[in-house]
Design a protein around this motif. Structure first.
Motif, PDB file in Angstrom:
ATOM      1  N   HIS A 120       0.852  -1.192   0.000  1.00 15.05           N
ATOM      2  CA  HIS A 120       0.000   0.000   0.000  1.00 15.05           C
ATOM      3  C   HIS A 120       0.888   1.241   0.000  1.00 15.05           C
ATOM      4  O   HIS A 120       2.096   1.144   0.202  1.00 15.05           O
ATOM      5  CB  HIS A 120      -0.898   0.013   1.255  1.00 15.05           C
ATOM      6  CG  HIS A 120      -0.120   0.173   2.528  1.00 15.05           C
ATOM      7  ND1 HIS A 120       0.511  -0.871   3.160  1.00 15.05           N
ATOM      8  CD2 HIS A 120       0.157   1.276   3.280  1.00 15.05           C
ATOM      9  CE1 HIS A 120       1.134  -0.428   4.236  1.00 15.05           C
ATOM     10  NE2 HIS A 120       0.942   0.883   4.339  1.00 15.05           N
ATOM     11  N   ASP A 122       1.087   5.222   1.801  1.00 10.90           N
ATOM     12  CA  ASP A 122       0.546   6.043   2.890  1.00 10.90           C
ATOM     13  C   ASP A 122       0.291   7.437   2.326  1.00 10.90           C
ATOM     14  O   ASP A 122       1.228   8.213   2.152  1.00 10.90           O
ATOM     15  CB  ASP A 122       1.542   6.108   4.059  1.00 10.90           C
ATOM     16  CG  ASP A 122       1.649   4.771   4.794  1.00 10.90           C
ATOM     17  OD1 ASP A 122       1.375   3.726   4.190  1.00 10.90           O
ATOM     18  OD2 ASP A 122       2.014   4.797   5.971  1.00 10.90           O
ATOM     19  N   HIS A 176       4.673  -0.234  -0.088  1.00  4.95           N
ATOM     20  CA  HIS A 176       5.393  -1.037   0.907  1.00  4.95           C
ATOM     21  C   HIS A 176       4.414  -1.964   1.605  1.00  4.95           C
ATOM     22  O   HIS A 176       3.197  -1.742   1.573  1.00  4.95           O
ATOM     23  CB  HIS A 176       6.102  -0.116   1.911  1.00  4.95           C
ATOM     24  CG  HIS A 176       5.162   0.790   2.633  1.00  4.95           C
ATOM     25  ND1 HIS A 176       4.692   1.966   2.078  1.00  4.95           N
ATOM     26  CD2 HIS A 176       4.572   0.688   3.843  1.00  4.95           C
ATOM     27  CE1 HIS A 176       3.869   2.538   2.927  1.00  4.95           C
ATOM     28  NE2 HIS A 176       3.766   1.785   4.015  1.00  4.95           N
TER      29      HIS A 176
HETATM   30 FE    FE Z   1       2.304   2.074   5.401  1.00  4.24          FE
END
Ligand code: FE
Ligand code: MD3
Length: 202
Positions: A120, A122, A176
């Protein structure tokens, strides 16, 4: 030792290895107020990772999750970030070459054996100019670190108890994840991995 794994991403091996007890005490103080919870993803899946937080944390409203200084259910502020975590974040960020770092959010993830975190990005923080500082405690993990596209080939980086990683600059928006955690027992943390991330969210 210290290792740059990509532009802006610095692994500080063992940076907090000698501070496990104090860090766990800080985590447990937060957990007493914000118990571990398994969140449901926007796609409707229950996460295998349990989460807690302090500073700005997750609240849900009709539009989904967002960072908020208060618990939308109780109206109360989330607990403050323990001073040991504020100090560690600033020290690590500066040693990695970033400006003084004053995080306003601290997310904590607890992995039991088999728990994983899929690839995913962030992107919910408002400030991508600030780095994220992450602290690994307890069982080891294999971190997957990819590129700006989900399909980009990911490096696999082992993370151990006491490792700190600073993710900033061009690494800040890379995909990551964490591979499933293997069974094990850590003398201080027990059968878990705990990851703490310090962020500037709002
Ligand atoms: Fe993350
Ligand atoms: C690289 N946590 O909470 S920490 C997360 O170990 C998260 O629990 C993982 O991904 C964990 O969102 C990894 C390391 C980390 C955190 C944020 C990053 C690496 C990052 C943001 C951009 C690039």
């Amino acid at each position: 030792w210290r290792e740059q794994i990509a532009p802006g991403a610095v692994v500080m091996h063992g940076f907090v290895r000698d501070h496990g007890p104090e860090l766990l005490a800080a985590v447990n103080g937060v957990i007493a107020q914000v118990p571990w919870r398994h969140m449901t993803t926007p796609g409707g899946h229950v996460m295998s990772v349990a989460m807690s937080w302090c500073g700005n944390g997750w609240s849900s409203d009709s539009r989904g999750y967002r960072y908020s200084e208060r618990d939308s259910r109780s109206g109360k502020r989330w607990p403050p970030i323990p001073t040991i975590l504020m100090a560690l974040a600033d020290e690590a960020a500066q040693q990695a070459g970033f400006a003084p770092f004053v995080p306003d959010s601290c997310l904590m993830n607890r992995y039991d054996p088999g728990s994983k975190l899929s690839l995913h990005q962030d992107k919910d923080e408002h400030d991508f100019g600030s780095p994220i500082v992450s602290v690994s405690l307890g069982l080891p993990a294999v971190f997957q670190f990819g590129g700006m596209q989900r399909s980009d080939r990911a490096q696999r980086i082992p993370l151990a108890h006491g490792d700190v990683v600073v993710w900033g600059g061009p690494s800040r928006l890379c995909f990551h994840g964490i591979m499933p955690i293997k069974e094990g027992y850590h003398s201080l943390v027990g059968p878990h991995r705990i990851n703490i991330t310090l962020r500037k969210a709002l």
